[in-house]
Design a protein around this motif. Sequence first.
Motif, PDB file in Angstrom:
ATOM      1  N   GLU A  54      -0.043  11.862  -1.994  1.00 43.32           N
ATOM      2  CA  GLU A  54       0.286  11.381  -3.333  1.00 43.32           C
ATOM      3  C   GLU A  54      -0.136   9.923  -3.506  1.00 43.32           C
ATOM      4  OE1 GLU A  54       3.852  11.617  -6.613  1.00 43.32           O
ATOM      5  OE2 GLU A  54       4.409  11.608  -4.493  1.00 43.32           O
ATOM      6  N   ASN A  55       0.062   9.103  -2.484  1.00 44.80           N
ATOM      7  CA  ASN A  55      -0.373   7.708  -2.561  1.00 44.80           C
ATOM      8  C   ASN A  55      -1.874   7.625  -2.786  1.00 44.80           C
ATOM      9  OD1 ASN A  55       2.239   6.784  -2.174  1.00 44.80           O
ATOM     10  ND2 ASN A  55       1.982   6.499   0.023  1.00 44.80           N
ATOM     11  N   ASP A  56      -2.642   8.427  -2.052  1.00 48.69           N
ATOM     12  CA  ASP A  56      -4.092   8.471  -2.257  1.00 48.69           C
ATOM     13  C   ASP A  56      -4.432   8.932  -3.670  1.00 48.69           C
ATOM     14  OD1 ASP A  56      -4.628   7.694   0.343  1.00 48.69           O
ATOM     15  OD2 ASP A  56      -5.243   9.699   1.025  1.00 48.69           O
ATOM     16  N   LEU A  57      -3.773  10.006  -4.107  1.00 48.45           N
ATOM     17  CA  LEU A  57      -4.099  10.607  -5.393  1.00 48.45           C
ATOM     18  C   LEU A  57      -3.724   9.706  -6.574  1.00 48.45           C
ATOM     19  CD1 LEU A  57      -3.128  14.262  -4.500  1.00 48.45           C
ATOM     20  CD2 LEU A  57      -5.446  13.332  -4.783  1.00 48.45           C
ATOM     21  N   ASN A  58      -2.806   8.779  -6.360  1.00 50.02           N
ATOM     22  CA  ASN A  58      -2.509   7.799  -7.408  1.00 50.02           C
ATOM     23  C   ASN A  58      -3.674   6.826  -7.612  1.00 50.02           C
ATOM     24  OD1 ASN A  58       0.032   8.745  -8.143  1.00 50.02           O
ATOM     25  ND2 ASN A  58       1.059   7.548  -6.565  1.00 50.02           N
ATOM     26  N   ILE A  59      -4.503   6.674  -6.586  1.00 50.77           N
ATOM     27  CA  ILE A  59      -5.675   5.802  -6.657  1.00 50.77           C
ATOM     28  C   ILE A  59      -6.925   6.604  -7.028  1.00 50.77           C
ATOM     29  CG2 ILE A  59      -7.191   4.289  -5.283  1.00 50.77           C
ATOM     30  CD1 ILE A  59      -4.631   3.623  -3.596  1.00 50.77           C
ATOM     31  N   ASN A  60      -7.076   7.755  -6.406  1.00 50.44           N
ATOM     32  CA  ASN A  60      -8.243   8.630  -6.589  1.00 50.44           C
ATOM     33  C   ASN A  60      -7.707  10.054  -6.703  1.00 50.44           C
ATOM     34  OD1 ASN A  60     -10.667  10.047  -6.438  1.00 50.44           O
ATOM     35  ND2 ASN A  60     -10.813   9.829  -4.224  1.00 50.44           N
ATOM     36  N   ASN A  61      -7.755  10.645  -7.885  1.00 50.30           N
ATOM     37  CA  ASN A  61      -7.082  11.933  -8.107  1.00 50.30           C
ATOM     38  C   ASN A  61      -7.891  13.145  -7.654  1.00 50.30           C
ATOM     39  OD1 ASN A  61      -9.016  12.136 -10.170  1.00 50.30           O
ATOM     40  ND2 ASN A  61      -7.584  13.107 -11.567  1.00 50.30           N
ATOM     41  N   ARG A  62      -8.888  12.942  -6.808  1.00 51.43           N
ATOM     42  CA  ARG A  62      -9.697  14.065  -6.320  1.00 51.43           C
ATOM     43  C   ARG A  62      -9.233  14.500  -4.934  1.00 51.43           C
ATOM     44  NH1 ARG A  62     -15.720  12.074  -6.917  1.00 51.43           N
ATOM     45  NH2 ARG A  62     -15.140  11.774  -4.764  1.00 51.43           N
ATOM     46  N   ALA A  63      -9.379  15.799  -4.676  1.00 53.34           N
ATOM     47  CA  ALA A  63      -9.039  16.368  -3.371  1.00 53.34           C
ATOM     48  C   ALA A  63     -10.067  17.432  -3.013  1.00 53.34           C
ATOM     49  CB  ALA A  63      -7.642  16.982  -3.391  1.00 53.34           C
ATOM     50  N   ILE A  64     -10.286  17.591  -1.720  1.00 53.12           N
ATOM     51  CA  ILE A  64     -11.081  18.702  -1.211  1.00 53.12           C
ATOM     52  C   ILE A  64     -10.125  19.591  -0.428  1.00 53.12           C
ATOM     53  CG2 ILE A  64     -12.906  19.399   0.384  1.00 53.12           C
ATOM     54  CD1 ILE A  64     -14.353  16.800  -0.361  1.00 53.12           C
TER      55      ILE A  64
END
Length: 123
Positions: A54-64
């Motif tokens: 979630e911390n990452d996705l708050n900065i960059n909302n992309r996921a693989i």
Amino acid sequence: MLPEKLLEVLKYEGVVSITTWANDEAHVTNTWNSYLKVDGDDIWVPAAGLTSSENDLNINNRAIVTLGAREVEGFNGYQGTGFRLECTTTFVSEGDVFDKMYADYPFINRVLILHVQSAKQLL
């Protein structure tokens, strides 16, 4: 629309890998195929942890996301197949999606919604 072969994979148990990244560092976490719910081109993931994601996705909302199942026939008649999904994401902690997931998974405090942009069969 998600590929039929991917929907078939989700009928079987297997490990799901969710990779997120921000600040030049990747984070990988896992869940199970059986926890995922499909809604059109979205996949809902019950979340009790996923704090680093979630911390990452708050900065960059992309996921693989990668997932698979040995029980589903892959390319050239080989047993087992898997997919690589490229997604944008949203977390929700209230509303219809959350309520539906909470009914099945009362341990959650949020739902990660994967908005699938592409789904590529790998095996």
